[in-house]
Design an enzyme around this catalytic site. Sequence first.
Site, PDB file in Angstrom:
ATOM      1  N   CYS A  18       2.272   4.396  -5.916  1.00  0.00           N
ATOM      2  CA  CYS A  18       2.870   3.445  -4.989  1.00  0.00           C
ATOM      3  C   CYS A  18       3.247   4.170  -3.694  1.00  0.00           C
ATOM      4  O   CYS A  18       3.788   5.273  -3.752  1.00  0.00           O
ATOM      5  CB  CYS A  18       4.115   2.849  -5.654  1.00  0.00           C
ATOM      6  SG  CYS A  18       5.058   1.751  -4.590  1.00  0.00           S
ATOM      7  N   HIS A  43       1.549  -5.629  -9.370  1.00  0.00           N
ATOM      8  CA  HIS A  43       2.371  -4.527  -8.838  1.00  0.00           C
ATOM      9  C   HIS A  43       3.058  -4.962  -7.531  1.00  0.00           C
ATOM     10  O   HIS A  43       4.261  -4.777  -7.370  1.00  0.00           O
ATOM     11  CB  HIS A  43       1.465  -3.302  -8.610  1.00  0.00           C
ATOM     12  CG  HIS A  43       2.117  -2.150  -7.913  1.00  0.00           C
ATOM     13  ND1 HIS A  43       2.294  -0.914  -8.530  1.00  0.00           N
ATOM     14  CD2 HIS A  43       2.642  -2.017  -6.660  1.00  0.00           C
ATOM     15  CE1 HIS A  43       2.900  -0.096  -7.676  1.00  0.00           C
ATOM     16  NE2 HIS A  43       3.124  -0.725  -6.528  1.00  0.00           N
ATOM     17  N   GLU A  44       2.280  -5.559  -6.630  1.00  0.00           N
ATOM     18  CA  GLU A  44       2.851  -5.960  -5.333  1.00  0.00           C
ATOM     19  C   GLU A  44       3.886  -7.067  -5.499  1.00  0.00           C
ATOM     20  O   GLU A  44       4.921  -7.072  -4.823  1.00  0.00           O
ATOM     21  CB  GLU A  44       1.750  -6.436  -4.375  1.00  0.00           C
ATOM     22  CG  GLU A  44       0.706  -5.390  -4.032  1.00  0.00           C
ATOM     23  CD  GLU A  44       1.276  -4.044  -3.642  1.00  0.00           C
ATOM     24  OE1 GLU A  44       2.352  -3.983  -3.027  1.00  0.00           O
ATOM     25  OE2 GLU A  44       0.638  -3.028  -3.969  1.00  0.00           O
ATOM     26  N   HIS A  97       7.256  -5.928  -6.310  1.00  0.00           N
ATOM     27  CA  HIS A  97       8.014  -5.438  -5.142  1.00  0.00           C
ATOM     28  C   HIS A  97       8.859  -6.555  -4.533  1.00  0.00           C
ATOM     29  O   HIS A  97       9.952  -6.313  -4.034  1.00  0.00           O
ATOM     30  CB  HIS A  97       7.063  -4.925  -4.054  1.00  0.00           C
ATOM     31  CG  HIS A  97       6.636  -3.498  -4.230  1.00  0.00           C
ATOM     32  ND1 HIS A  97       7.522  -2.454  -4.235  1.00  0.00           N
ATOM     33  CD2 HIS A  97       5.413  -2.950  -4.401  1.00  0.00           C
ATOM     34  CE1 HIS A  97       6.861  -1.317  -4.393  1.00  0.00           C
ATOM     35  NE2 HIS A  97       5.572  -1.585  -4.507  1.00  0.00           N
TER      36      HIS A  97
END
Length: 208
Positions: free
Chosen positions: A109, A151-152, A155
């Site tokens: 990341c 994953h994004e 965030h």
Amino acid sequence: MKIKAITIKDNEKYLRQVSVNVNLNDKNLKNDINVLAEFCKENRVMAMAAVQLGIPKRLVYIKNTNLDIINKMQKNEATAKEENYNEARVLINPVIIERYGLTEYWEACASCMNFMGHVKRPYKILVEYFDIDGVKHIETFEKFESTVLSHEMDHLDGILHMDIADEVLEMSEEERKLFRQSHPYNIISKVGKYQDLLQNNFEKKLKK
Ligand SMILES: [Zn+2]
């Protein structure tokens, strides 16, 4: 001005915030997207969430989910054209409606220094989002796209890959390239509910 990603070293608290929904009439939206596009063009990333660049809005930019090209990059075999490969997709206010299957990958990341995490993600996700014209879509993202997008989207809720990884290792980019060649993206199951598969996988591990 060169845009820099916020890291856990300079401001973890900032990365931990929950991003706000984008107002589709937001006058800064075009500029926010430009910041994302510019950063992704200049850096070797697969995708970015806006909060990583100091914009805490539910906005994700997808650059590269092409596993063939990514694998070539790991081996330093990508052509100049492949190095610049850019899907240039923007997802506004994305929401995951369903998660299917189970995969594993050693994720890195742009905000987490050299910490790499072994993370289990769904093989397939059904996502609702708006595009830059304000049109609503419901789309299926499969295989590696699902890993990157999951994953994004974490965030946007202040969650980092290290939080949900079952193992974390610290490696330089060069070390990571080699490591990933022997530890590639792996599909555990293409079908079934993600949560059930994750639970079964965890229980199996405990029995070992
Ligand atoms: Zn990230």
